[in-house]
Design an enzyme around this catalytic site. Structure first.
Site, PDB file in Angstrom:
ATOM      1  N   LEU A 259      -5.552 -58.310  -6.590  1.00  0.00           N
ATOM      2  CA  LEU A 259      -6.028 -56.952  -6.900  1.00  0.00           C
ATOM      3  C   LEU A 259      -6.735 -56.361  -5.691  1.00  0.00           C
ATOM      4  O   LEU A 259      -7.869 -56.763  -5.359  1.00  0.00           O
ATOM      5  CB  LEU A 259      -6.975 -57.000  -8.099  1.00  0.00           C
ATOM      6  CG  LEU A 259      -6.325 -57.418  -9.427  1.00  0.00           C
ATOM      7  CD1 LEU A 259      -7.363 -57.927 -10.421  1.00  0.00           C
ATOM      8  CD2 LEU A 259      -5.522 -56.264 -10.030  1.00  0.00           C
TER       9      LEU A 259
ATOM     10  N   TYR B 127       6.376 -53.644  -0.071  1.00  0.00           N
ATOM     11  CA  TYR B 127       5.782 -53.834   1.248  1.00  0.00           C
ATOM     12  C   TYR B 127       6.771 -54.549   2.188  1.00  0.00           C
ATOM     13  O   TYR B 127       7.931 -54.731   1.849  1.00  0.00           O
ATOM     14  CB  TYR B 127       4.436 -54.550   1.110  1.00  0.00           C
ATOM     15  CG  TYR B 127       3.485 -53.709   0.269  1.00  0.00           C
ATOM     16  CD1 TYR B 127       3.080 -52.441   0.715  1.00  0.00           C
ATOM     17  CD2 TYR B 127       3.037 -54.121  -0.986  1.00  0.00           C
ATOM     18  CE1 TYR B 127       2.245 -51.631  -0.065  1.00  0.00           C
ATOM     19  CE2 TYR B 127       2.209 -53.312  -1.763  1.00  0.00           C
ATOM     20  CZ  TYR B 127       1.815 -52.072  -1.294  1.00  0.00           C
ATOM     21  OH  TYR B 127       1.000 -51.265  -2.048  1.00  0.00           O
TER      22      TYR B 127
HETATM   23  C1  FNR Z   1      -2.731 -54.316  -8.085  1.00  0.00           C
HETATM   24  N1  FNR Z   1      -1.645 -55.150  -7.891  1.00  0.00           N
HETATM   25  C2  FNR Z   1      -1.505 -55.824  -6.699  1.00  0.00           C
HETATM   26  N2  FNR Z   1      -0.451 -56.638  -6.488  1.00  0.00           N
HETATM   27  C3  FNR Z   1      -0.352 -57.377  -5.355  1.00  0.00           C
HETATM   28  O1  FNR Z   1       0.605 -58.129  -5.194  1.00  0.00           O
HETATM   29  N3  FNR Z   1      -1.335 -57.307  -4.408  1.00  0.00           N
HETATM   30  C4  FNR Z   1      -2.399 -56.498  -4.520  1.00  0.00           C
HETATM   31  O2  FNR Z   1      -3.254 -56.485  -3.652  1.00  0.00           O
HETATM   32  C5  FNR Z   1      -2.480 -55.688  -5.689  1.00  0.00           C
HETATM   33  N4  FNR Z   1      -3.501 -54.811  -5.864  1.00  0.00           N
HETATM   34  C6  FNR Z   1      -3.666 -54.144  -7.049  1.00  0.00           C
HETATM   35  C7  FNR Z   1      -4.777 -53.341  -7.239  1.00  0.00           C
HETATM   36  C8  FNR Z   1      -4.990 -52.738  -8.458  1.00  0.00           C
HETATM   37  C9  FNR Z   1      -6.205 -51.914  -8.644  1.00  0.00           C
HETATM   38  C10 FNR Z   1      -4.063 -52.905  -9.502  1.00  0.00           C
HETATM   39  C11 FNR Z   1      -4.296 -52.287 -10.843  1.00  0.00           C
HETATM   40  C12 FNR Z   1      -2.958 -53.683  -9.304  1.00  0.00           C
HETATM   41  C13 FNR Z   1      -0.750 -55.478  -9.017  1.00  0.00           C
HETATM   42  C14 FNR Z   1      -1.355 -56.595  -9.881  1.00  0.00           C
HETATM   43  O3  FNR Z   1      -1.359 -57.823  -9.180  1.00  0.00           O
HETATM   44  C15 FNR Z   1      -0.585 -56.808 -11.202  1.00  0.00           C
HETATM   45  O4  FNR Z   1       0.760 -57.130 -10.926  1.00  0.00           O
HETATM   46  C16 FNR Z   1      -0.636 -55.590 -12.092  1.00  0.00           C
HETATM   47  O5  FNR Z   1      -1.943 -55.076 -12.182  1.00  0.00           O
HETATM   48  C17 FNR Z   1      -0.097 -55.893 -13.500  1.00  0.00           C
HETATM   49  O6  FNR Z   1      -0.897 -56.817 -14.172  1.00  0.00           O
HETATM   50  P1  FNR Z   1      -1.970 -56.353 -15.308  1.00  0.00           P
HETATM   51  O7  FNR Z   1      -3.008 -55.544 -14.615  1.00  0.00           O
HETATM   52  O8  FNR Z   1      -1.209 -55.530 -16.291  1.00  0.00           O
HETATM   53  O9  FNR Z   1      -2.467 -57.629 -15.893  1.00  0.00           O
HETATM   54  C1  8K6 Z   2      -0.981 -53.131  -3.891  1.00  0.00           C
HETATM   55  C2  8K6 Z   2      -2.023 -52.315  -3.298  1.00  0.00           C
HETATM   56  C3  8K6 Z   2      -2.474 -51.224  -4.153  1.00  0.00           C
HETATM   57  C4  8K6 Z   2      -3.695 -50.628  -3.573  1.00  0.00           C
HETATM   58  C5  8K6 Z   2      -4.156 -49.399  -4.139  1.00  0.00           C
HETATM   59  C6  8K6 Z   2      -4.707 -49.508  -5.491  1.00  0.00           C
HETATM   60  C7  8K6 Z   2      -3.781 -48.911  -6.428  1.00  0.00           C
HETATM   61  C8  8K6 Z   2      -4.282 -48.784  -7.804  1.00  0.00           C
HETATM   62  C9  8K6 Z   2      -3.166 -48.753  -8.740  1.00  0.00           C
HETATM   63  C10 8K6 Z   2      -3.522 -48.496 -10.143  1.00  0.00           C
HETATM   64  C11 8K6 Z   2      -2.509 -48.980 -11.076  1.00  0.00           C
HETATM   65  C12 8K6 Z   2      -1.633 -47.967 -11.643  1.00  0.00           C
HETATM   66  C13 8K6 Z   2      -0.238 -48.402 -11.900  1.00  0.00           C
HETATM   67  C14 8K6 Z   2       0.746 -47.842 -10.969  1.00  0.00           C
HETATM   68  C15 8K6 Z   2       2.113 -48.268 -11.260  1.00  0.00           C
HETATM   69  C16 8K6 Z   2       3.089 -47.841 -10.263  1.00  0.00           C
HETATM   70  C17 8K6 Z   2       4.450 -48.203 -10.665  1.00  0.00           C
HETATM   71  C18 8K6 Z   2       5.401 -47.129 -10.743  1.00  0.00           C
END
Ligand code: FNR
Ligand code: 8K6
Length: 349
Positions: free
Chosen positions: A26, A181
């Site tokens: 995250l 990425y």
């Molecule tokens: C993420 N996710 C994410 N994935 C990843 O591979 N590296 C990262 O640094 C991040 N950063 C990140 C930040 C924030 C704020 C969110 C909400 C999500 C995706 C995360 O690992 C995960 O796949 C999703 O959040 C879905 O799982 P949950 O939140 O539904 O349990």
């Molecule tokens: C993976 C790095 C992300 C860094 C920024 C933080 C992003 C926060 C995302 C919030 C989650 C919202 C879900 C977005 C789903 C996109 C899929 C179409």
């Protein structure tokens, strides 16, 4: 019933997990301006040490991998020292932690690492549309299609970052090959239009990913090396039906490497992809026979029944872990969870 989530799981002969709940990576954008992890980050992770395994927020392997503000790095000595604080705090609370190694490729922005003319690295010179989230004035640049020399250096920089991760006390690394990425950009036709050894055929499309995996295995061993992939393009990349063939080739190759685990990159695993014939997790399960980590909008209950019906072996929990540092204890004690909301991203609790 969620008891199966709380049973131990051996990833291999080196790493045993106390339970099947992983903390998903995250990004929190809370490192200091030198991209060094802070004491507050050490406490944040230590509070979550009851997870069977914490996967750190994505950590950039070198300056031009940066696409968001204050994302931590693992390429300078102060960054390694900063991570030592985090890993020792997690270990003294009885937890385990992997570093997620990241290069954002064409999602990088030179604003973070150089002047406006600094290069952005990607398989092909195709810009991602739009701009940096919450920094809308930073429009994405057209990247440079990396040369073979650039590729060799990137592979060795991934391996160096893995070595730095072990020096910083991490139990292993998860290579970020997902979510649009750099590594993922090589794996999808939308972002990879190369005609050399790194594009075109399935083998060529998979070459960069496998070279990174192999270089890291050489450096730190397969037992400590994991990978996250997104066979279904959903973020920063458009899907292409030919992508499936690339993953049909890649997954058995990965299986031969005996990784610690393979992890799906997705926000919501109920998403279905035409060209994968359904969910990304079902597609990977059918084509990869080793430890698989599911993720994406699961509750403890839905994760427990998915594991019960053998859809994957371990679950990664993301947003609920932001809202509930004591997520595992709450599941064990059957206590109600605090709901996640985006405002929680502004502070590190
Ligand atoms: C993420 N996710 C994410 N994935 C990843 O591979 N590296 C990262 O640094 C991040 N950063 C990140 C930040 C924030 C704020 C969110 C909400 C999500 C995706 C995360 O690992 C995960 O796949 C999703 O959040 C879905 O799982 P949950 O939140 O539904 O349990
Ligand atoms: C993976 C790095 C992300 C860094 C920024 C933080 C992003 C926060 C995302 C919030 C989650 C919202 C879900 C977005 C789903 C996109 C899929 C179409």
């Amino acid at each position: 019933m969620t008891d199966n989530l709380l049973t131990p799981y051996a990833l291999n002969n080196t790493i045993n997990l106390n339970n099947r709940i992983l903390m998903a990576p995250l990004t929190r954008c809370m490192a200091d301006d030198e991209l060094v992890p802070t004491q507050a980050m050490a406490k944040y992770y230590a509070r979550r040490a009851e997870a069977g395994l914490i996967i750190s927020e994505a950590v950039i392997i070198r300056p031009d991998g940066q696409g968001y503000p204050n994302t931590p790095g693992l390429f300078s000595q102060p960054q390694i020292e900063g991570w030592k604080r985090v890993t020792s705090a997690v270990h003294s609370s009885g937890g385990k932690i992997f570093a997620q190694l990241w290069h954002t490729g064409r999602v990088a922005h030179p604003y973070f690492y150089g002047d406006d003319n600094a290069e952005v690295m990607a398989p092909s010179a195709i810009a991602v549309e739009g701009s940096v989230p919450r920094m809308r004035e930073l429009t994405y640049k057209t990247p440079k299609a990396v040369t073979l020399d650039d590729i060799h250096l990137l592979v060795s920089d991934y391996a160096q970052a893995a070595e730095n991760a072990i020096a910083a006390g991490f139990d292993g690394v998860e290579i970020h090959g997902a979510n649009g990425y750099l590594i993922d950009q090589f794996l999808h036709h939308d972002s990879n239009r190369r005609t050399d050894d790194y594009g075109g055929s399935n083998e060529n499309m998979g070459r960069f990913a496998l070279q990174v995996v192999d270089a890291i295995i050489d450096q730190i061993g397969n037992d400590r090396t994991a990978l996250r992939v997104s066979p279904g393009a959903y973020f920063n990349i458009a899907g292409d039906s030919r992508d499936r063939d690339v993953f049909d080739y890649l997954l058995p190759e990965l299986e031969k490497r005996n990784l610690a685990f393979l992890h799906i990159g997705i926000f919501d695993d109920s998403m279905e992809f035409d060209y994968l014939g359904g969910r990304a997790s079902s597609y990977v399960r059918a084509n990869y026979n080793k430890t698989l980590v599911g993720v994406g909008s699961y509750s403890a209950e839905t994760a427990s029944s998915a594991i019960d019906s053998n859809k994957f072996d371990l679950i990664a929990i993301g947003r609920p872990f932001i809202a509930n540092p004591d997520y595992v204890a709450k599941i064990r004690n059957n206590q109600p969870l605090v709901s996640y909301s985006d405002e929680m991203l502004t502070s590190l609790v």
